[in-house]
Design a protein around this motif. Structure first.
Motif, PDB file in Angstrom:
ATOM      1  N   MET A 293       0.834  -1.208   0.000  1.00 52.52           N
ATOM      2  CA  MET A 293       0.000   0.000   0.000  1.00 52.52           C
ATOM      3  C   MET A 293       0.866   1.256   0.000  1.00 52.52           C
ATOM      4  O   MET A 293       1.871   1.334   0.719  1.00 52.52           O
ATOM      5  CB  MET A 293      -0.907   0.004   1.217  1.00 52.52           C
ATOM      6  CG  MET A 293      -1.901  -1.147   1.270  1.00 52.52           C
ATOM      7  SD  MET A 293      -3.362  -0.865   0.257  1.00 52.52           S
ATOM      8  CE  MET A 293      -4.314   0.204   1.331  1.00 52.52           C
ATOM      9  N   CYS A 294       0.474   2.242  -0.785  1.00 49.13           N
ATOM     10  CA  CYS A 294       1.198   3.523  -0.844  1.00 49.13           C
ATOM     11  C   CYS A 294       0.554   4.502   0.122  1.00 49.13           C
ATOM     12  O   CYS A 294      -0.077   5.482  -0.282  1.00 49.13           O
ATOM     13  CB  CYS A 294       1.167   4.084  -2.263  1.00 49.13           C
ATOM     14  SG  CYS A 294       1.726   2.950  -3.531  1.00 49.13           S
ATOM     15  N   LYS A 295       0.699   4.256   1.415  1.00 48.97           N
ATOM     16  CA  LYS A 295       0.063   5.123   2.408  1.00 48.97           C
ATOM     17  C   LYS A 295       0.973   6.261   2.832  1.00 48.97           C
ATOM     18  O   LYS A 295       0.595   7.431   2.770  1.00 48.97           O
ATOM     19  CB  LYS A 295      -0.359   4.294   3.626  1.00 48.97           C
ATOM     20  CG  LYS A 295      -1.570   3.402   3.378  1.00 48.97           C
ATOM     21  CD  LYS A 295      -2.023   2.734   4.662  1.00 48.97           C
ATOM     22  CE  LYS A 295      -3.303   1.938   4.441  1.00 48.97           C
ATOM     23  NZ  LYS A 295      -3.779   1.279   5.692  1.00 48.97           N
ATOM     24  N   ASP A 296       2.162   5.930   3.288  1.00 46.13           N
ATOM     25  CA  ASP A 296       3.059   6.943   3.844  1.00 46.13           C
ATOM     26  C   ASP A 296       4.268   7.202   2.959  1.00 46.13           C
ATOM     27  O   ASP A 296       5.159   7.965   3.340  1.00 46.13           O
ATOM     28  CB  ASP A 296       3.537   6.511   5.241  1.00 46.13           C
ATOM     29  CG  ASP A 296       2.374   6.269   6.185  1.00 46.13           C
ATOM     30  OD1 ASP A 296       1.441   7.083   6.170  1.00 46.13           O
ATOM     31  OD2 ASP A 296       2.403   5.269   6.925  1.00 46.13           O
ATOM     32  N   ARG A 297       4.317   6.562   1.790  1.00 46.30           N
ATOM     33  CA  ARG A 297       5.449   6.742   0.885  1.00 46.30           C
ATOM     34  C   ARG A 297       4.957   7.050  -0.519  1.00 46.30           C
ATOM     35  O   ARG A 297       3.855   6.660  -0.889  1.00 46.30           O
ATOM     36  CB  ARG A 297       6.310   5.476   0.849  1.00 46.30           C
ATOM     37  CG  ARG A 297       7.042   5.159   2.142  1.00 46.30           C
ATOM     38  CD  ARG A 297       7.961   3.952   1.933  1.00 46.30           C
ATOM     39  NE  ARG A 297       7.193   2.737   1.653  1.00 46.30           N
ATOM     40  CZ  ARG A 297       7.707   1.645   1.098  1.00 46.30           C
ATOM     41  NH1 ARG A 297       8.981   1.627   0.731  1.00 46.30           N
ATOM     42  NH2 ARG A 297       6.962   0.581   0.888  1.00 46.30           N
ATOM     43  N   PRO A 298       5.764   7.747  -1.301  1.00 47.21           N
ATOM     44  CA  PRO A 298       5.375   8.008  -2.690  1.00 47.21           C
ATOM     45  C   PRO A 298       5.220   6.704  -3.459  1.00 47.21           C
ATOM     46  O   PRO A 298       5.872   5.696  -3.154  1.00 47.21           O
ATOM     47  CB  PRO A 298       6.545   8.836  -3.237  1.00 47.21           C
ATOM     48  CG  PRO A 298       7.242   9.393  -2.047  1.00 47.21           C
ATOM     49  CD  PRO A 298       7.047   8.388  -0.942  1.00 47.21           C
ATOM     50  N   VAL A 299       4.366   6.742  -4.483  1.00 47.01           N
ATOM     51  CA  VAL A 299       4.145   5.557  -5.306  1.00 47.01           C
ATOM     52  C   VAL A 299       5.456   5.079  -5.911  1.00 47.01           C
ATOM     53  O   VAL A 299       5.707   3.874  -6.017  1.00 47.01           O
ATOM     54  CB  VAL A 299       3.114   5.854  -6.414  1.00 47.01           C
ATOM     55  CG1 VAL A 299       2.937   4.634  -7.321  1.00 47.01           C
ATOM     56  CG2 VAL A 299       1.779   6.249  -5.808  1.00 47.01           C
ATOM     57  N   SER A 300       6.313   6.016  -6.310  1.00 46.24           N
ATOM     58  CA  SER A 300       7.573   5.644  -6.959  1.00 46.24           C
ATOM     59  C   SER A 300       8.446   4.785  -6.043  1.00 46.24           C
ATOM     60  O   SER A 300       9.094   3.835  -6.505  1.00 46.24           O
ATOM     61  CB  SER A 300       8.337   6.898  -7.388  1.00 46.24           C
ATOM     62  OG  SER A 300       8.591   7.751  -6.280  1.00 46.24           O
ATOM     63  N   GLN A 301       8.459   5.098  -4.736  1.00 45.38           N
ATOM     64  CA  GLN A 301       9.263   4.309  -3.799  1.00 45.38           C
ATOM     65  C   GLN A 301       8.691   2.912  -3.599  1.00 45.38           C
ATOM     66  O   GLN A 301       9.428   1.915  -3.568  1.00 45.38           O
ATOM     67  CB  GLN A 301       9.359   5.035  -2.453  1.00 45.38           C
ATOM     68  CG  GLN A 301      10.210   6.291  -2.478  1.00 45.38           C
ATOM     69  CD  GLN A 301      10.382   6.895  -1.093  1.00 45.38           C
ATOM     70  OE1 GLN A 301      10.026   6.279  -0.081  1.00 45.38           O
ATOM     71  NE2 GLN A 301      10.925   8.100  -1.039  1.00 45.38           N
ATOM     72  N   VAL A 302       7.386   2.835  -3.477  1.00 41.40           N
ATOM     73  CA  VAL A 302       6.745   1.532  -3.305  1.00 41.40           C
ATOM     74  C   VAL A 302       6.919   0.697  -4.571  1.00 41.40           C
ATOM     75  O   VAL A 302       7.163  -0.516  -4.512  1.00 41.40           O
ATOM     76  CB  VAL A 302       5.256   1.698  -2.965  1.00 41.40           C
ATOM     77  CG1 VAL A 302       4.578   0.341  -2.811  1.00 41.40           C
ATOM     78  CG2 VAL A 302       5.093   2.520  -1.686  1.00 41.40           C
TER      79      VAL A 302
END
Length: 317
Positions: free
Chosen positions: A45-54
């Motif tokens: 899930m991309c909750k607390d991080r940017p989508v790019s990092q996930v």
């Protein structure tokens, strides 16, 4: 083109900000389908991080396990995951969650999450063309000028009034009425140089989107070439009229619109700037000119569902 094993694990990048559904319910649905099928999976899930990092984490996991990376979100989320996947040698799947979902609709991927998840289990990899600007990939379109402003205003309206197409249309009308300063650009298209004055430069990589607004370059878009669209500076009334023509699929008939297909196009502002705002697949970026638009040398290894007779979900509208 890589073909993953039939028991390859799935690593799903889920953006909870995409779509109108409950992200926890979406996650539970995806996990249930994979569990019932006996397929190993992990939803990130991309909750607390940017989508790019996930997305980068998901790609690393997939490369280590010969797995499949899946983007669950709108075209902007898919863009971020594509930029992580491209050239890494792992297969890529999509669970469309956005408002317009041009990418998913073009490739016959259902907007129903359960149908699309089940389809991943039986899909095979096919190469898909990707566009790029200065090396950054885009799947649907990239633009500068008026169009990025439309996207910025649309996002503000969606956050206030919800993610609906009517909201997107109304925000576009408001942006146009406010007015916009034309761009003065120096363009080099495959050896031909010229100066242009335009309200926006729009570069498309999606034949469905090009066909819907009525441009003759639709058949070649995504098939070895990109399509450029430019709007001549016009009055607010004329610009609203152009919007209507686009909505009716007749933009190619307008005298104030110029469009052409190309393989590489270099653009820079006539007045030097350190950075130019560029919209790609619904997301905004600051990029250094010149901007070089071209087809990526890497094809996207996309899991495409089997087209079954009479299956409306597998046919773009």
């Amino acid at each position: 083109m890589i073909q993953p094993a039939r028991d390859a694990p799935f690593f799903v990048v889920l953006n909870p900000g995409s779509g109108r559904g409950d992200p926890d319910e979406t996650r539970a649905l995806i996990e249930r389908v994979f569990t019932e099928a006996g397929r190993e999976h992990q939803v990130l899930m991309c909750k607390d991080r940017p989508v790019s990092q996930v997305a980068a984490q998901a790609v690393d996991l997939a490369c280590a396990r010969q797995g499949i990376v899946v983007a669950a979100g709108g075209d902007g989320t898919i863009n971020a995951v594509v930029n992580a996947v491209l050239g890494r040698g792992c297969a890529f799947g999509v669970l469309p969650q956005g408002t317009f979902n041009y990418f998913g609709r073009t490739h016959g991927i259902s907007a129903d999450t359960e149908i699309a998840t089940r389809a991943l289990l039986e899909s095979s990899v096919e190469p898909v063309q990707v566009g790029q600007v200065n090396g950054r990939a885009f799947i649907v379109n990239a633009s500068l000028g008026l169009y990025p402003q439309l996207l910025e205003d649309r996002e503000a309206y969606k956050q206030r009034y919800g993610r609906h197409r009517v909201v997107a249309l109304w925000s576009a009308v408001v942006t146009v009425v406010r007015g916009h300063r034309p761009l003065r650009l120096l363009m080099n298209c495959e050896g031909e140089q010229r100066k242009v004055r335009t309200l926006t430069l729009f570069v498309g990589n999606n034949p469905l989107q090009m066909a819907q607004i009525g441009l003759p370059e639709a058949p070649v878009t995504g098939a070895g070439q990109l399509a450029a669209v430019m709007l001549r500076p016009v009055s607010t009334f004329q610009l609203l009229k152009l919007m209507l023509q686009g909505a009716l699929g007749r933009l190619g008939e307008a005298e104030d619109v110029r469009s052409f297909a190309f393989e590489e196009l270099a653009v820079r502002p006539a007045t030097p700037r350190r950075k130019v705002r560029v919209a790609m697949d619904g997301e905004l970026f600051e990029m250094r000119p010149p901007l070089v638009f071209s087809v990526s040398p890497h094809a996207l290894p996309l899991l495409k569902p089997r087209a079954l007779p009479g299956d409306a979900a597998a046919t773009p509208p």
